[in-house]
Design a protein around this motif. Structure first.
Motif, PDB file in Angstrom:
ATOM      1  N   GLN A  25     -77.616  25.162   9.124  1.00 59.91           N
ATOM      2  CA  GLN A  25     -77.139  26.547   9.255  1.00 59.91           C
ATOM      3  C   GLN A  25     -75.722  26.733   8.726  1.00 59.91           C
ATOM      4  O   GLN A  25     -75.247  27.852   8.581  1.00 59.91           O
ATOM      5  N   ILE A  26     -75.023  25.613   8.483  1.00 61.98           N
ATOM      6  CA  ILE A  26     -73.659  25.710   7.928  1.00 61.98           C
ATOM      7  C   ILE A  26     -73.777  25.716   6.417  1.00 61.98           C
ATOM      8  O   ILE A  26     -74.011  24.682   5.790  1.00 61.98           O
ATOM      9  N   SER A  27     -73.620  26.878   5.815  1.00 65.45           N
ATOM     10  CA  SER A  27     -73.875  26.985   4.375  1.00 65.45           C
ATOM     11  C   SER A  27     -72.638  26.709   3.539  1.00 65.45           C
ATOM     12  O   SER A  27     -72.734  26.469   2.344  1.00 65.45           O
ATOM     13  N   ASP A  28     -71.479  26.748   4.148  1.00 65.58           N
ATOM     14  CA  ASP A  28     -70.258  26.516   3.373  1.00 65.58           C
ATOM     15  C   ASP A  28     -69.128  26.112   4.317  1.00 65.58           C
ATOM     16  O   ASP A  28     -69.062  26.587   5.446  1.00 65.58           O
ATOM     17  N   VAL A  29     -68.273  25.208   3.855  1.00 72.42           N
ATOM     18  CA  VAL A  29     -67.094  24.809   4.626  1.00 72.42           C
ATOM     19  C   VAL A  29     -65.884  24.820   3.692  1.00 72.42           C
ATOM     20  O   VAL A  29     -65.955  24.322   2.567  1.00 72.42           O
ATOM     21  N   ARG A  30     -64.814  25.431   4.140  1.00 71.25           N
ATOM     22  CA  ARG A  30     -63.540  25.358   3.415  1.00 71.25           C
ATOM     23  C   ARG A  30     -62.532  24.734   4.354  1.00 71.25           C
ATOM     24  O   ARG A  30     -62.476  25.085   5.538  1.00 71.25           O
ATOM     25  N   GLN A  31     -61.739  23.811   3.836  1.00 71.72           N
ATOM     26  CA  GLN A  31     -60.751  23.174   4.692  1.00 71.72           C
ATOM     27  C   GLN A  31     -59.342  23.599   4.295  1.00 71.72           C
ATOM     28  O   GLN A  31     -59.040  23.761   3.113  1.00 71.72           O
TER      29      GLN A  31
ATOM     30  N   PHE B  35     -60.837  24.637   9.615  1.00 67.86           N
ATOM     31  CA  PHE B  35     -62.064  24.687   8.838  1.00 67.86           C
ATOM     32  C   PHE B  35     -62.662  26.074   8.978  1.00 67.86           C
ATOM     33  O   PHE B  35     -62.702  26.629  10.074  1.00 67.86           O
ATOM     34  N   VAL B  36     -63.091  26.623   7.865  1.00 71.46           N
ATOM     35  CA  VAL B  36     -63.812  27.891   7.885  1.00 71.46           C
ATOM     36  C   VAL B  36     -65.270  27.574   7.579  1.00 71.46           C
ATOM     37  O   VAL B  36     -65.582  27.077   6.496  1.00 71.46           O
ATOM     38  N   LEU B  37     -66.133  27.786   8.549  1.00 72.11           N
ATOM     39  CA  LEU B  37     -67.556  27.483   8.385  1.00 72.11           C
ATOM     40  C   LEU B  37     -68.343  28.774   8.193  1.00 72.11           C
ATOM     41  O   LEU B  37     -68.147  29.732   8.942  1.00 72.11           O
ATOM     42  N   ASN B  38     -69.212  28.780   7.214  1.00 68.02           N
ATOM     43  CA  ASN B  38     -70.156  29.888   7.042  1.00 68.02           C
ATOM     44  C   ASN B  38     -71.427  29.571   7.805  1.00 68.02           C
ATOM     45  O   ASN B  38     -72.093  28.587   7.495  1.00 68.02           O
ATOM     46  N   LEU B  39     -71.744  30.393   8.796  1.00 69.48           N
ATOM     47  CA  LEU B  39     -72.921  30.121   9.617  1.00 69.48           C
ATOM     48  C   LEU B  39     -74.050  31.075   9.238  1.00 69.48           C
ATOM     49  O   LEU B  39     -73.817  32.254   9.011  1.00 69.48           O
ATOM     50  N   GLU B  40     -75.257  30.553   9.223  1.00 72.59           N
ATOM     51  CA  GLU B  40     -76.413  31.401   8.917  1.00 72.59           C
ATOM     52  C   GLU B  40     -77.533  31.102   9.893  1.00 72.59           C
ATOM     53  O   GLU B  40     -77.863  29.946  10.131  1.00 72.59           O
TER      54      GLU B  40
END
Lengths: 73, 73
Positions: A25-31, B35-40
């Protein structure tokens, strides 16, 4: 943190690691990094001006990173 | 970020560098990561539960680091 247009290999690696752990479900991570500075002896206006300058010239690399800051009491 | 009781050598180095650049008003620096996580595909409750788990078990080292997170739409 890295600008949207800049690759973030660390974030990508974390996203892949999470995916392999079952977190699809985590489609993208930016640090990114953050800094907590203790300020003494500046009023709010000076602090605003100086921290803007420190962010741009010392802490961040504005070519590839974006930054923001807030002054709290 | 490092717990208050844990030394933060990176933060200390930055504080000293700023001091040598003339910013004596910065009495302390602590450095941390975010951390910035994109959740779906999770609802808010699931997201809250899963991100708490990911924070504790994957992203942070709770022995020496403290963490917090927020879920935004």
């Amino acid at each position: 943190m890295p600008k949207r247009t800049v690759l973030d290999p660390q974030g990508k690696t974390i996203q892949q690691a999470l995916s392999s752990l079952g977190y699809a479900q985590i489609s993208d991570v930016r640090q990114g990094k953050f800094f907590v500075l203790n300020l003494e002896g500046w009023n709010r206006d000076e602090a605003q001006k100086q921290v803007e300058r420190i962010s741009k010239e010392v802490l961040a690399n504005p070519v590839i990173e974006e930054y923001r800051f807030e002054i709290v009491d």
